[in-house]
Design an enzyme around this catalytic site. Structure first.
Site, PDB file in Angstrom:
ATOM      1  N   HIS A  86       0.777  -1.235  -0.029  1.00 59.32           N
ATOM      2  CA  HIS A  86      -0.076   0.327  -0.069  1.00 59.32           C
ATOM      3  C   HIS A  86       0.973   1.338  -0.085  1.00 59.32           C
ATOM      4  CE1 HIS A  86       0.409  -0.206   4.571  1.00 59.32           C
ATOM      5  NE2 HIS A  86       0.317   1.281   4.234  1.00 59.32           N
ATOM      6  N   ASP A 128      -0.059  -7.582   1.637  1.00 61.42           N
ATOM      7  CA  ASP A 128       0.335  -6.199   1.521  1.00 61.42           C
ATOM      8  C   ASP A 128       1.868  -6.127   1.662  1.00 61.42           C
ATOM      9  OD1 ASP A 128       0.486  -3.534   1.524  1.00 61.42           O
ATOM     10  OD2 ASP A 128      -0.134  -3.266   3.850  1.00 61.42           O
ATOM     11  N   SER A 141       4.390   2.348   8.060  1.00 64.72           N
ATOM     12  CA  SER A 141       4.076   1.260   7.315  1.00 64.72           C
ATOM     13  C   SER A 141       5.290   0.859   6.498  1.00 64.72           C
ATOM     14  CB  SER A 141       2.933   1.520   6.200  1.00 64.72           C
ATOM     15  OG  SER A 141       1.601   1.759   6.857  1.00 64.72           O
TER      16      SER A 141
END
Ligand SMILES: *[C@@H]1O[C@H](CO)[C@@H](O)[C@H](O)[C@H]1NC(C)=O
Ligand SMILES: *[C@@H]1O[C@H](CO)[C@@H](O)[C@H](O)[C@H]1NC(C)=O
Ligand SMILES: CC(=O)N[C@H]1CO[C@H](CO)[C@@H](O)[C@@H]1O
Length: 252
Positions: free
Chosen positions: A65, A113, A208
């Site tokens: 992402h 992801d 992230s």
């Protein structure tokens, strides 16, 4: 985790957002030489910032992402940084030649992801730049194991709330049931649940893509979790994706 985060929100002074690693501390400069700062720009010039980590001289692993949609224009990786907003001599800024998100990445439930970034040129190994080892194919972490997560946690360079200097926090591997309780979508096979309800520590959006480091190896990748309204306790399980990682690093 959720309860802890709700408490956190109440305890934090107004204005102290949750953009950075919460309850963490600044690391000794360059003690995490594998850390990468990933910048993605889309065709409209919107920027997105993430963490990542060097796994080979010309490959960085991060979260899928972190690529700013299929309309993305360019990505660059900064290695050897401590203060990401400063120009440090140790920094190596390398453009990404090819972003390889997992083909089954689903941006609704954030499964798979994970993304490999092939760098345009090899990173030069220095005291501040060095790859992180991947775990062995059958390696496992168990509830109670202590791991670490690091990140800059900033979402924009104008963001005064984010941290310019690399932060780190200790996390404890939790039972899968813990994450199933708080996240409606949690894939035990492909994900790791980590946090520490007693110590109030968590990661957030800007972190992230960074590594969950256990036993000096990259066991997890920080994913934003399946609930966008709360900070994540869900990490992508690197061991599960090893065949895909190896195959793609060999191919390019
Ligand atoms: C993505 O995830 C959502 C929610 O789990 C699911 O409904 C959808 O079918 C998935 N998409 C694909 C292409 O698998
Ligand atoms: C995310 O967390 C919020 C706040 O607790 C909750 O209302 C919502 O149902 C959760 N959503 C998912 C997809 O887990
Ligand atoms: C095209 C696209 O999805 N652009 C997004 C890139 O990331 C920024 C920050 O997260 C968004 O605001 C853009 O919409």
């Amino acid at each position: 985790m959720l309860l802890v985060l709700i408490l956190l929100t109440l305890l934090l002074p107004i204005g102290a957002g949750a953009e950075e690693i919460i309850g963490g501390h600044e690391v000794k400069p360059h003690s995490h030489p594998y850390m990468a700062f990933v910048k993605s720009v889309d065709i409209e010039g919107n920027r997105r910032y993430c963490g990542g980590f060097l796994v080979q001289d010309d490959f960085v692993l991060t979260a899928a992402h972190c690529r700013n949609s299929s309309l993305h224009r360019s990505m660059t990786v900064t290695l050897g940084a401590h203060n990401i907003k400063a120009k440090e001599e140790t920094q190596q800024i390398i453009p990404v030649a090819k972003a390889i998100p997992h083909p089954d990445y689903n941006d609704t439930d954030l499964s798979n992801d994970i993304m490999l970034l092939k760098l345009e040129s090899k990173a030069k190994r220095t005291k501040a730049v060095r790859p992180l080892k991947l775990p062995r194919p059958n390696a496992q972490v168990r509830p109670g194991d202590v791991c670490r997560v690091a990140g800059w946690g900033i979402r924009s360079f104008d963001d005064t709330k984010g941290s310019a200097r690399l932060q780190e926090a200790e996390l404890i591997i939790q039972k899968d049931e813990e994450c199933k309780k708080y996240f409606h979508i949690y894939f035990k096979k492909m994900e790791i649940c980590a946090g520490d309800p007693k110590k109030i520590q968590a990661t957030s959006k800007g972190d992230s893509g960074g590594p969950l480091v256990c036993k000096n190896k990259a066991y997890g990748v920080v994913s934003s979790g399946s609930n966008k309204t709360i900070s994540s306790g869900v990490f992508i399980k690197v061991v599960y994706f090893l065949p895909w990682i190896r195959r793609n690093m060999k191919r390019l």
